[in-house]
Scaffold this active site. Structure first.
Site, PDB file in Angstrom:
ATOM      1  N   HIS A 118       5.857  -9.946  -6.119  1.00 49.59           N
ATOM      2  CA  HIS A 118       5.923  -8.274  -6.038  1.00 49.59           C
ATOM      3  C   HIS A 118       6.948  -8.342  -5.221  1.00 49.59           C
ATOM      4  O   HIS A 118       7.359  -8.978  -3.685  1.00 49.59           O
ATOM      5  CB  HIS A 118       4.888  -7.916  -5.614  1.00 49.59           C
ATOM      6  N   ALA A 151      -8.237  -7.407 -10.126  1.00 50.57           N
ATOM      7  CA  ALA A 151      -7.999  -5.962 -11.491  1.00 50.57           C
ATOM      8  C   ALA A 151      -7.614  -5.384 -10.661  1.00 50.57           C
ATOM      9  O   ALA A 151      -7.245  -3.858 -11.427  1.00 50.57           O
ATOM     10  CB  ALA A 151      -9.523  -5.956 -11.500  1.00 50.57           C
ATOM     11  N   GLY A 152      -7.178  -5.131  -9.492  1.00 49.63           N
ATOM     12  CA  GLY A 152      -6.638  -4.205  -9.375  1.00 49.63           C
ATOM     13  C   GLY A 152      -4.828  -4.156  -9.996  1.00 49.63           C
ATOM     14  O   GLY A 152      -4.785  -5.367 -10.207  1.00 49.63           O
TER      15      GLY A 152
HETATM   16  C1  GRF Z   1      10.713  -9.774  -9.861  1.00 52.36           C
HETATM   17  O1  GRF Z   1      11.705  -8.995  -8.914  1.00 52.36           O
HETATM   18  C2  GRF Z   1       9.468  -9.628  -9.283  1.00 52.36           C
HETATM   19  O2  GRF Z   1       8.888  -8.998  -7.767  1.00 52.36           O
HETATM   20  C3  GRF Z   1       8.699  -8.146  -9.938  1.00 52.36           C
HETATM   21  O3  GRF Z   1       9.763  -8.758 -10.830  1.00 52.36           O
HETATM   22  C4  GRF Z   1      11.200  -8.720 -10.966  1.00 52.36           C
HETATM   23  C5  GRF Z   1      11.196 -10.053 -11.940  1.00 52.36           C
HETATM   24  O4  GRF Z   1      12.713 -10.718 -12.000  1.00 52.36           O
HETATM   25  N1  GRF Z   1       7.521  -8.161 -10.612  1.00 52.36           N
HETATM   26  P1  GRF Z   1      12.323 -12.251 -12.999  1.00 52.36           P
HETATM   27  O5  GRF Z   1      12.777 -12.158 -14.339  1.00 52.36           O
HETATM   28  O6  GRF Z   1      12.479 -13.802 -12.113  1.00 52.36           O
HETATM   29  O7  GRF Z   1      14.238 -11.864 -13.127  1.00 52.36           O
END
Ligand code: GRF
Length: 205
Positions: A118, A151-152
């Site tokens: 994330h 699940a959140g």
């Molecule tokens: C990343 O920044 C990740 O944190 C988020 O979605 C983005 C995906 O980028 N969950 P990529 O497809 O890996 O370039």
């Protein structure tokens, strides 16, 4: 149950779920090319056809599949994904830019074995547009988080984080790009540590 400890000859089998560009997938594929890696991408699953992430899988001769969800129930979609991951003996599911919420039922099928990256220092800025949220809040430090999926929404146990400065004059793309540099380093590192038994996913059902 702890994750088994891997050797390079018996690598931890990853199933990577994607929806777009797949730069985090690329970081994993690059890491798997190292002789010393304890990781293998067994399959890549996309919920969107024609995305760059699928090209990346093909370029590395890695199996891939597309399961679209238009006109289908969530259960039917997730049932197909689950069956595909089982067929490829996936041990850990990695969400790498996968833009669909998974149901508690799907998550329970891989207890403690789904990992997400994330683009913020959770618990700050969960959900979508995390870099935009950080800019709006005026923080001077943000980053990325690798965590277990529960699940959140972005609430599962944090495995590791990396910080990223926010500079005056940053816009969302610039900040996002700076965060992604750290994601590409952190996600493979965490998964290698899982494979070596240094991070316990705690997969008790
Ligand atoms: C990343 O920044 C990740 O944190 C988020 O979605 C983005 C995906 O980028 N969950 P990529 O497809 O890996 O370039």
């Amino acid at each position: 149950m702890s994750m088994r400890v891997c050797s390079p000859s018996q690598r931890l089998r990853l199933g990577v779920l994607v929806s777009g560009g797949g730069s985090n997938l690329q970081a994993l594929l690059d890491r798997c090319a190292w002789d010393s890696s304890a990781l293998a991408v067994s399959t890549v699953v996309s919920n969107v056809n024609g995305v760059r992430a699928l090209d990346r899988a093909r370029e590395h001769n890695v199996n891939s599949a597309v399961f679209e969800h238009a006109h289908r129930t969530r259960e039917a979609f997730e049932g197909d994904v689950h069956a595909h991951l089982l067929a490829h003996a996936v041990e850990v599911v990695v969400l790498a830019g996968f833009m669909r919420i998974l149901t508690a039922g799907f998550i329970a099928r891989f207890p403690g074995r789904i990992v997400n990256v994330h683009p913020a220092l959770l618990p700050s800025f969960p959900g979508t547009h995390a870099a935009r949220q950080a800019l709006a809040a005026g923080v001077k430090l943000t980053g990325c988080t690798v965590h277990i999926v529960d699940a959140g929404v972005d609430t599962g146990r944090i495995l590791a984080q990396a910080s990223v400065p926010v500079y005056a004059g940053d816009d969302e793309p610039r900040l996002q790009a700076r965060i992604q540099i750290q994601e590409h380093r952190l996600l493979p590192e965490v998964l290698e540590a899982v494979a070596r038994g240094e991070i316990d996913l705690d997969t008790r059902e």
